[in-house]
Scaffold this motif. Structure first.
Motif, PDB file in Angstrom:
ATOM      1  N   ASP A  39       0.823  -1.194   0.000  1.00  0.00           N
ATOM      2  CA  ASP A  39       0.000   0.000   0.000  1.00  0.00           C
ATOM      3  C   ASP A  39       0.865   1.255   0.000  1.00  0.00           C
ATOM      4  OD1 ASP A  39       0.952   0.128   2.651  1.00  0.00           O
ATOM      5  OD2 ASP A  39      -0.742  -1.054   3.377  1.00  0.00           O
ATOM      6  N   SER A  40       0.297   2.347   0.543  1.00  0.00           N
ATOM      7  CA  SER A  40       0.993   3.634   0.531  1.00  0.00           C
ATOM      8  C   SER A  40       2.273   3.602   1.355  1.00  0.00           C
ATOM      9  CB  SER A  40       0.067   4.721   1.072  1.00  0.00           C
ATOM     10  OG  SER A  40      -0.442   4.362   2.360  1.00  0.00           O
ATOM     11  N   PHE A  41       2.316   2.792   2.412  1.00  0.00           N
ATOM     12  CA  PHE A  41       3.529   2.671   3.213  1.00  0.00           C
ATOM     13  C   PHE A  41       4.645   2.095   2.356  1.00  0.00           C
ATOM     14  CE2 PHE A  41       5.409   0.732   7.337  1.00  0.00           C
ATOM     15  CZ  PHE A  41       6.226   1.843   7.506  1.00  0.00           C
ATOM     16  N   SER A  42       4.309   1.102   1.544  1.00  0.00           N
ATOM     17  CA  SER A  42       5.288   0.460   0.677  1.00  0.00           C
ATOM     18  C   SER A  42       5.692   1.357  -0.492  1.00  0.00           C
ATOM     19  CB  SER A  42       4.724  -0.862   0.150  1.00  0.00           C
ATOM     20  OG  SER A  42       5.612  -1.480  -0.741  1.00  0.00           O
ATOM     21  N   SER A  43       4.738   2.106  -1.027  1.00  0.00           N
ATOM     22  CA  SER A  43       5.019   2.914  -2.227  1.00  0.00           C
ATOM     23  C   SER A  43       5.835   4.159  -1.915  1.00  0.00           C
ATOM     24  CB  SER A  43       3.706   3.312  -2.908  1.00  0.00           C
ATOM     25  OG  SER A  43       3.030   4.310  -2.158  1.00  0.00           O
ATOM     26  N   GLY A  44       5.760   4.666  -0.681  1.00  0.00           N
ATOM     27  CA  GLY A  44       6.484   5.895  -0.346  1.00  0.00           C
ATOM     28  C   GLY A  44       5.603   7.125  -0.348  1.00  0.00           C
ATOM     29  N   GLU A  45       4.310   6.939  -0.243  1.00  0.00           N
ATOM     30  CA  GLU A  45       3.383   8.079  -0.156  1.00  0.00           C
ATOM     31  C   GLU A  45       3.853   9.054   0.931  1.00  0.00           C
ATOM     32  OE1 GLU A  45       1.224  10.398  -1.155  1.00  0.00           O
ATOM     33  OE2 GLU A  45      -0.359   8.911  -1.582  1.00  0.00           O
ATOM     34  N   GLY A  46       3.795  10.362   0.609  1.00  0.00           N
ATOM     35  CA  GLY A  46       4.226  11.387   1.550  1.00  0.00           C
ATOM     36  C   GLY A  46       5.708  11.697   1.490  1.00  0.00           C
ATOM     37  N   ASN A  47       6.446  10.955   0.680  1.00  0.00           N
ATOM     38  CA  ASN A  47       7.899  11.123   0.586  1.00  0.00           C
ATOM     39  C   ASN A  47       8.321  11.048  -0.882  1.00  0.00           C
ATOM     40  OD1 ASN A  47      10.519  11.403   1.568  1.00  0.00           O
ATOM     41  ND2 ASN A  47      10.802   9.195   1.800  1.00  0.00           N
ATOM     42  N   PRO A  48       7.847  12.020  -1.709  1.00  0.00           N
ATOM     43  CA  PRO A  48       8.086  11.930  -3.155  1.00  0.00           C
ATOM     44  C   PRO A  48       9.561  12.018  -3.513  1.00  0.00           C
ATOM     45  CG  PRO A  48       7.135  14.052  -2.576  1.00  0.00           C
ATOM     46  CD  PRO A  48       7.075  13.215  -1.349  1.00  0.00           C
ATOM     47  N   GLU A  49       9.869  11.499  -4.697  1.00  0.00           N
ATOM     48  CA  GLU A  49      11.254  11.543  -5.178  1.00  0.00           C
ATOM     49  C   GLU A  49      11.757  12.977  -5.279  1.00  0.00           C
ATOM     50  OE1 GLU A  49      13.501  10.513  -9.357  1.00  0.00           O
ATOM     51  OE2 GLU A  49      12.051   9.065  -8.585  1.00  0.00           O
ATOM     52  N   ALA A  50      10.929  13.851  -5.828  1.00  0.00           N
ATOM     53  CA  ALA A  50      11.271  15.277  -5.915  1.00  0.00           C
ATOM     54  C   ALA A  50      10.054  16.071  -5.449  1.00  0.00           C
ATOM     55  CB  ALA A  50      11.639  15.663  -7.346  1.00  0.00           C
ATOM     56  N   PRO A  51      10.063  16.569  -4.196  1.00  0.00           N
ATOM     57  CA  PRO A  51       8.902  17.317  -3.690  1.00  0.00           C
ATOM     58  C   PRO A  51       8.601  18.534  -4.558  1.00  0.00           C
ATOM     59  CG  PRO A  51      10.422  16.777  -1.917  1.00  0.00           C
ATOM     60  CD  PRO A  51      11.124  16.449  -3.195  1.00  0.00           C
ATOM     61  N   GLY A  52       7.318  18.862  -4.628  1.00  0.00           N
ATOM     62  CA  GLY A  52       6.917  20.054  -5.371  1.00  0.00           C
ATOM     63  C   GLY A  52       6.985  21.298  -4.502  1.00  0.00           C
ATOM     64  N   ASP A  53       6.513  22.405  -5.065  1.00  0.00           N
ATOM     65  CA  ASP A  53       6.473  23.679  -4.337  1.00  0.00           C
ATOM     66  C   ASP A  53       5.034  24.180  -4.376  1.00  0.00           C
ATOM     67  OD1 ASP A  53       6.963  26.067  -3.119  1.00  0.00           O
ATOM     68  OD2 ASP A  53       7.987  26.986  -4.825  1.00  0.00           O
ATOM     69  N   TYR A  54       4.343  24.026  -3.238  1.00  0.00           N
ATOM     70  CA  TYR A  54       2.935  24.373  -3.141  1.00  0.00           C
ATOM     71  C   TYR A  54       2.732  25.262  -1.910  1.00  0.00           C
ATOM     72  CZ  TYR A  54       2.410  20.363  -6.324  1.00  0.00           C
ATOM     73  OH  TYR A  54       2.513  19.499  -7.375  1.00  0.00           O
ATOM     74  N   ASP A  55       1.602  25.979  -1.917  1.00  0.00           N
ATOM     75  CA  ASP A  55       1.304  26.813  -0.747  1.00  0.00           C
ATOM     76  C   ASP A  55       0.604  25.974   0.324  1.00  0.00           C
ATOM     77  OD1 ASP A  55      -1.439  26.593  -1.392  1.00  0.00           O
ATOM     78  OD2 ASP A  55      -1.378  28.418  -2.614  1.00  0.00           O
TER      79      ASP A  55
END
Length: 613
Positions: free
Chosen positions: A39-55
């Motif tokens: 699931d998301s724990f395995s996929s790396g949800e919340g820890n992207p390869e390159a984080p974006g820049d959002y408000d």
């Protein structure tokens, strides 16, 4: 070249190139295949390869988030699959720790995935059913993760998974919906909310059956309903992970009204406590039960390690909703009813980079143990011998022919990366590194040396072989000072110790020759070969009498002459007197040496006390 010869050569090449392993280079590192599912724990949800820049509300400013391989139209994007996820970080660390193997890693983890799709929602599966992803993009649903693993393995020569790493079950029990209820301002207390409590009970009740179905699929057994099973050899090891604890602060108190201004500020201490004891703890117990039932290996310890690093802690290992909105945007807006639509991110409450790194350490410990066990060389101690030796030959007026000592040993394993040969001459030490599959070495030298060899592989080196003393110079002078001393006697065999002084340093062993006075033919005695007992021999002699001894020094290319004779007289060992035992006891028994009236033995005592240390 005639046509027939050319055709024969092409056919020969085709046969050679199609032979198993023909394309592999000699000495190629052994491969270790790791596959991640879940699931998301395995996929790396919340820890992207390159984080974006959002408000703070998830609106894009300068840079869009980038997930794993591929662009916005890839499965990595709709699965929120990242190369910073714990399993892939662990695989990279394993490669660094064991450079002698080749680690191959592939992840099929997908945020939101379940083991099976709930009834009436066929595209919300994951491992055994199709899944559209956490961020659908209009394309057809993805194949089940087990089917994707089959496709990956079918195109490979090595079709076995060495380590299957999974985090699965949290979505099957509906943990995300439970936490959503707990942060919903419309629900006063999720711990007493009928829908939330019922969701927990039904989710936990169905977990055992889902794990059972998954275990059958991983064993290659049919599971029905058109669902896939692994079509290749079952994984050598299946690892299933416990889930971390996001519910506490730095002091290990349950989160209450923090962090301020964040969605999770709606969570109260009683609600966090209820979610931990009634949802997360039973979930991890269900994971343990499944591991015990199906022979899986557990990855434990993260719930305990993360206890002071929850979503409301200063030193947190989890994303707050605001953290996730800033790095990956408003990708999971939550409808809370009463017209409330709250900006939210799918990465909220998921481990951040620190959390995944700590999880990776626990995975790495398990993988390292597996690699170490498979490629252990602790019992692969080689046996070293002299295969051939030749002395240096110097001929007057002609070229000198250099001498050599050729060493040989058996190849004890098939996965070695190199051999190491140690050569000691006096106080100097040299270690020669040799290629894998090497079973001999020619040392061009003139003199005596001590050798040891060991085999090295992905998990380290074997013990050194026993020391081997070798020499390619024949001793010219016989030992002197031959003396004898009689040792112990066992039965009719007397042990005789011979001592002497070597006159040169080129010997590797000594040979004794002896005969009884009056005998015409000499008998060959024992040979001392250990370099640490040179100069003395223990020789068993079966009969008493007069003997004549002589000794000579030898190397791997010949021996010296024999020493001067030593005559020794071996005397018979006198028999020891034995006590006489009367045929029958006198009428009154044997007389007590302590005299008449001595007390009898009395009742048995309590036995010996404790032994001193």
């Amino acid at each position: 070249m005639p046509w027939t010869a050319a055709r024969a050569l092409l056919l020969l090449l085709a046969v050679v190139l199609s032979a198993p392993g023909a394309a592999a280079a000699a000495g190629e590192r052994p491969e270790f295949v790791i596959v991640a599912m879940g699931d998301s724990f395995s996929s790396g949800e919340g820890n992207p390869e390159a984080p974006g820049d959002y408000d703070d509300r998830g609106g894009e400013r300068n840079r869009r988030v980038h997930w794993g391989p591929g662009g916005p139209d890839s499965d990595s994007h709709r699965c929120h699959r990242s190369n910073r996820a714990g399993p892939e970080v662990a695989a990279n660390k394993l490669q660094e720790a064991f450079p002698g193997i080749r680690v191959t890693f592939r992840s099929f983890g997908c945020s939101g995935a379940k083991i099976v799709a709930p009834g009436g929602e066929p595209d919300l599966g994951g491992l055994l059913d199709r899944y559209r992803g956490v961020q659908p993009d209009g394309r057809p649903p993805m194949e089940p993760q087990v089917a994707q693993a089959n496709a990956f393995l079918s195109g490979r020569a090595n079709r076995q998974i060495d380590a299957l790493v999974m985090a699965i079950g949290i979505n099957d029990m509906g943990f995300g919906e439970i936490l959503t209820d707990c942060v919903n301002p419309v629900i006063a207390d999720c711990s007493t909310h009928e829908g939330t409590v019922q969701r927990v009970a039904s989710g936990l009740a169905g977990l055992a059956g889902s794990y059972e179905l998954l275990a059958k699929a991983l064993r290659g057994e049919p599971v029905g309903a058109g669902r896939p099973s692994l079509a290749h050899p079952r994984p050598e090891r299946v690892y299933v992970s416990h889930y971390p604890d996001p519910t506490r602060d730095d002091e290990e108190a349950f989160c209450h009204g923090r962090p301020a201004g964040d969605l999770f500020a709606n969570l109260t201490g009683p609600e966090a406590s209820w979610a931990y004891y009634n949802a997360l703890l039973p979930l991890n117990r269900a994971v343990s039960d499944a591991a015990n039932s199906h022979g899986w290996f557990e990855i434990t310890g993260l719930a305990e390690a993360s206890r002071a690093h929850g979503v409301c802690a200063e030193d947190r290992w989890f994303n707050t909703n605001t953290d996730a909105l800033r790095s990956q945007g408003n990708d999971a807006a939550l409808p809370f009813g009463l017209g409330l639509l709250v900006p939210a991110s799918a990465g909220a409450l998921h481990p951040n980079r620190t959390g995944h790194d700590r999880w990776a350490d626990l995975i790495l410990a398990q993988l390292s143990q597996q690699v170490g066990a498979r490629f252990s060389l602790s019992s692969a101690k080689p046996r070293l011998r002299v295969a051939k030796a030749r002395a240096t030959v110097a001929r007057k007026g002609r070229r000198t022919v250099p001498g050599f000592i050729e060493l040989a040993w058996a190849d004890p394993v098939s996965f070695e990366s190199r051999y190491e040969l140690e050569i000691r001459r006096g106080s100097s030490r040299q270690v020669v590194r040799l290629a894998a599959d090497t079973t001999s070495y020619v040392h061009r030298t003139s003199g005596r040396a001590v050798y040891r060899v060991r085999v090295c592989g992905p998990a380290g080196c074997s013990p050194w072989s026993d020391q081997l003393l070798a020499s390619n110079v024949r001793p010219d002078r016989a030992p002197t000072g031959l003396e004898a001393s009689q040792g112990r006697t066992q039965g009719n065999v007397r042990q005789l110790r011979l001592s002497f002084t070597p006159r040169e340093s080129f010997h590797t062993h000594f040979q004794v020759r002896y005969r009884m006075v009056g005998e015409r033919r000499a008998r060959k005695g024992r040979t001392a070969t250990s370099p640490f007992t040179l100069g003395s021999l223990d020789e068993p002699l079966p009969v008493q009498g007069r003997y004549r001894f002589e000794v000579r020094a030898c190397s791997d290319v010949g021996c010296s002459g024999y020493s001067a004779l030593l005559t020794v007289t071996i005397e018979a060992q006198p028999d020891r007197p034995r006590p006489e035992i009367p045929a029958e006891l006198p009428p009154g028994g044997l007389e007590d040496p302590r005299g008449p009236g001595a007390p009898g033995p009395g009742p048995p005592g309590p036995g010996p006390g404790p032994r001193g240390r």
